[in-house]
Write a protein that holds these residues in place. Structure first.
Motif, short mmCIF file in Angstrom:
data_model
loop_
_atom_site.label_atom_id
_atom_site.label_comp_id
_atom_site.label_asym_id
_atom_site.label_seq_id
_atom_site.Cartn_x
_atom_site.Cartn_y
_atom_site.Cartn_z
N UNK A 32 0.65 -1.17 0.05
CA UNK A 32 -0.13 0.18 0.03
C UNK A 32 0.96 1.33 0.08
N UNK A 33 1.95 1.13 0.80
CA UNK A 33 2.81 2.44 0.66
C UNK A 33 3.69 2.53 -0.73
N UNK A 34 3.83 1.42 -1.44
CA UNK A 34 4.32 1.51 -2.81
C UNK A 34 4.25 2.69 -3.88
N UNK A 35 2.95 3.10 -3.98
CA UNK A 35 2.81 3.98 -4.87
C UNK A 35 3.32 5.43 -4.52
N UNK A 163 -7.77 10.78 -0.64
CA UNK A 163 -8.31 10.72 -2.10
C UNK A 163 -7.13 11.42 -2.87
N UNK A 164 -6.73 10.42 -3.71
CA UNK A 164 -5.49 10.75 -4.57
C UNK A 164 -6.00 11.40 -5.83
N UNK A 165 -7.20 11.97 -5.92
CA UNK A 165 -7.46 12.94 -7.24
C UNK A 165 -7.29 14.36 -6.55
N UNK A 261 -4.53 -4.98 -10.06
CA UNK A 261 -5.88 -4.17 -10.18
C UNK A 261 -5.84 -3.38 -11.46
N UNK A 262 -4.93 -2.65 -11.60
CA UNK A 262 -4.88 -1.61 -12.73
C UNK A 262 -4.91 -2.20 -14.09
N UNK A 263 -4.21 -3.33 -14.18
CA UNK A 263 -4.45 -4.12 -15.27
C UNK A 263 -5.71 -4.81 -15.63
N UNK A 264 -6.51 -4.83 -14.38
CA UNK A 264 -8.18 -5.08 -14.41
C UNK A 264 -9.00 -4.05 -14.70
N UNK A 265 -8.49 -2.63 -14.79
CA UNK A 265 -9.08 -1.68 -15.03
C UNK A 265 -9.43 -0.79 -13.93
N UNK A 266 -9.00 -0.92 -12.80
CA UNK A 266 -9.13 0.02 -11.58
C UNK A 266 -8.00 1.05 -11.38
N UNK A 267 -8.72 2.11 -11.04
CA UNK A 267 -7.59 3.16 -10.61
C UNK A 267 -7.24 3.09 -9.07
N UNK A 270 -9.72 2.58 -6.23
CA UNK A 270 -10.42 1.32 -6.45
C UNK A 270 -9.45 0.15 -5.90
N UNK A 271 -7.99 0.44 -6.45
CA UNK A 271 -7.19 -0.56 -5.83
C UNK A 271 -7.09 -0.89 -4.49
N UNK A 272 -7.35 0.28 -3.62
CA UNK A 272 -7.27 0.02 -2.30
C UNK A 272 -8.58 -0.65 -1.55
N UNK A 273 -9.72 -0.58 -2.29
CA UNK A 273 -10.95 -1.15 -1.94
C UNK A 273 -11.02 -2.52 -2.26
N UNK A 274 -10.29 -2.89 -3.30
CA UNK A 274 -10.34 -4.22 -3.77
C UNK A 274 -9.01 -5.16 -3.02
#
Length: 432
Positions: A32-35, A163-165, A261-267, A270-274
């Motif tokens: 989770x810290x990676x990005x 919120x990363x946006x 999860x990004x490869x599966x189409x999530x931002x 969404x990645x954190x939720x998944x």
């Protein structure tokens, strides 16, 4: 073990299993810290440095596992568990504190040594203090605390990643968010250290020390004895089980959730939720394992894990190949985590703690744990390159093929150990 104090056994097993809680947290929090730390350290465009950051703790695991067996046979199980608690605490503080990438990796290495020691000692200690009729469940308790640690890290990561946006929030995440993800481990690490003072030494170790004198000479003899031909069959079984638990591929979902999860189409949000969804499934199906391991047995669960994951990964790879995205991909990932959580995750540690005789259990458990972390290290380091070369589809097809090979091996070699004392298993697996 007749007339045992069940409450006390549960207490000391739970304290020992806290090493698993910290193992799970420390191992997964970096995903989770990676990005954010990648942006902070300027390595977002360097796959090599990304691999280094993700692998440093795993190298520490190798070192911790390598020294754990000999040290446990010389100094006892309890002091090593206490040492792992100290290492977890130091690493949690240092990883979030340092601004230098080299020092960041050094702190991660220290935590990795703690993981290596705890992962080798906790299940072995639990197996040695537990009666045969509840031993599988008690050793699986260690896996339960591991998955609770994983889920705790996933929830902490989600809560701290704002919120990363929003630009200001992203800036806070890059400067401070990832630090607090690591610092959150300090409290449970300190609690583990305090509670470890109240558990006894393993009775198996005390008996070995009394009958053989312990000491460095016994460690060297134990290592030579482990590689004696009479232990060849059981040592091979332990090594294959240990490495396969990692090479089955499930653990890349925790460490490389962003890419998957990004490869599966999530931002990113969404990645954190998944990720939290997978963590919840991990906990639920580890609870299932606590009840099935004594009813279904170890062999059946290992075969179910290898076969089930092989099928799921084949379907998952095919879906990636066809360009599918969305909820179906999440469902397949959750299915893989669920199968792993009720089979290979807990049963591997139970089998490793059961199949070796008293004389060499410490060094054997350390050897197999070392092999497990070699498997984890190679899996984690190779995933970015494999994913880039083969794509997500090819990568999961490779994991599917590995699971098929393991299924064949386990079908031919894996024994059933439920309900048998450690002495009975020694006669069946070694002395026959």
């Amino acid at each position: 073990m007749q007339g045992f104090n069940k409450s006390f056994v549960y207490f000391i097993c739970l304290v020992s299993a806290m090493g698993g809680l910290l193992f799970g947290y420390d191992w997964v929090v970096i995903g989770g810290a990676k990005p954010f730390y990648e942006l902070y350290f300027g390595i977002s465009d360097s796959p090599l440095m990304q691999g280094v950051a993700m692998t440093t703790a795993l190298v520490g695991c190798l070192v911790g596992a390598m020294v754990a067996g000999a040290a446990a046979d010389r100094y006892g199980r309890k002091p090593l568990l206490m040492l792992s608690a100290v290492l977890f605490t130091v690493s949690a503080i240092g990883t979030g504190l340092f601004n230098d990438f080299t020092m960041f990796n050094l702190a991660r290495f220290v935590g990795g040594v703690g993981i290596g020691v705890a992962s080798a000692l906790a299940p072995m200690y639990i197996a040695e203090v537990s009666p045969a009729e509840i031993r599988g469940r008690m050793v699986s308790l260690n896996q339960m605390t591991i998955v609770l640690g994983i889920l705790s890290a996933q929830i902490v990561n989600m809560l701290l990643a704002r919120d990363t946006s929003i630009a200001d929030n992203m800036a806070w995440d890059v400067e401070w968010g990832w630090r607090w993800m690591f610092w959150a481990e300090t409290l449970p690490a300190a609690l583990f250290l305090v509670m470890s003072f109240f558990i006894p030494e393993s009775p198996v170790y005390l008996q070995l020390k009394k009958s053989e004198g312990g000491g460095h000479g016994r460690e060297e003899a134990g290592l030579r004895e482990l590689f004696h031909h009479k232990y060849g069959r059981v040592l091979l079984l332990g090594l294959v089980i240990a490495v396969f638990q990692q090479w089955c591929g499930t653990n890349v979902i925790f460490n490389y959730a962003q890419e998957i999860f990004v490869s599966a189409g999530f931002d990113v949000d969404g990645m954190f939720i998944n990720i939290v969804i997978t963590g919840i499934a991990n906990v639920i199906f580890t609870f299932v394992a606590l009840y099935t391991i004594e009813r279904w047995g170890r062999r059946k669960l290992m075969l179910l894990g290898a076969g089930g994951l092989g099928l799921i990964y084949f379907v998952l790879g095919t879906c990636y190949f066809m360009g599918m995205t969305g909820i179906l991909m999440v469902a397949l990932v959750v299915a893989a985590i669920s199968v792993y959580a009720m089979t290979l995750g807990p049963v591997t540690w139970t089998l490793l703690a059961e199949i070796f005789p008293h004389r060499v259990r410490g060094i054997a458990m350390a050897t197999c744990t070392f092999a497990l972390w070699v498997g984890c290290c190679t899996l984690t380091f190779s995933f970015p390159s494999m994913n880039a070369a083969l794509g997500s589809s090819g990568t999961f097809w490779v994991y599917s093929a590995i699971c098929l090979c393991a299924f064949i091996f386990l079908f031919r070699r894996c024994p059933e150990t439920k309900g048998q004392s450690l002495e009975q298993l020694e006669k069946e697996l070694v002395d026959r």
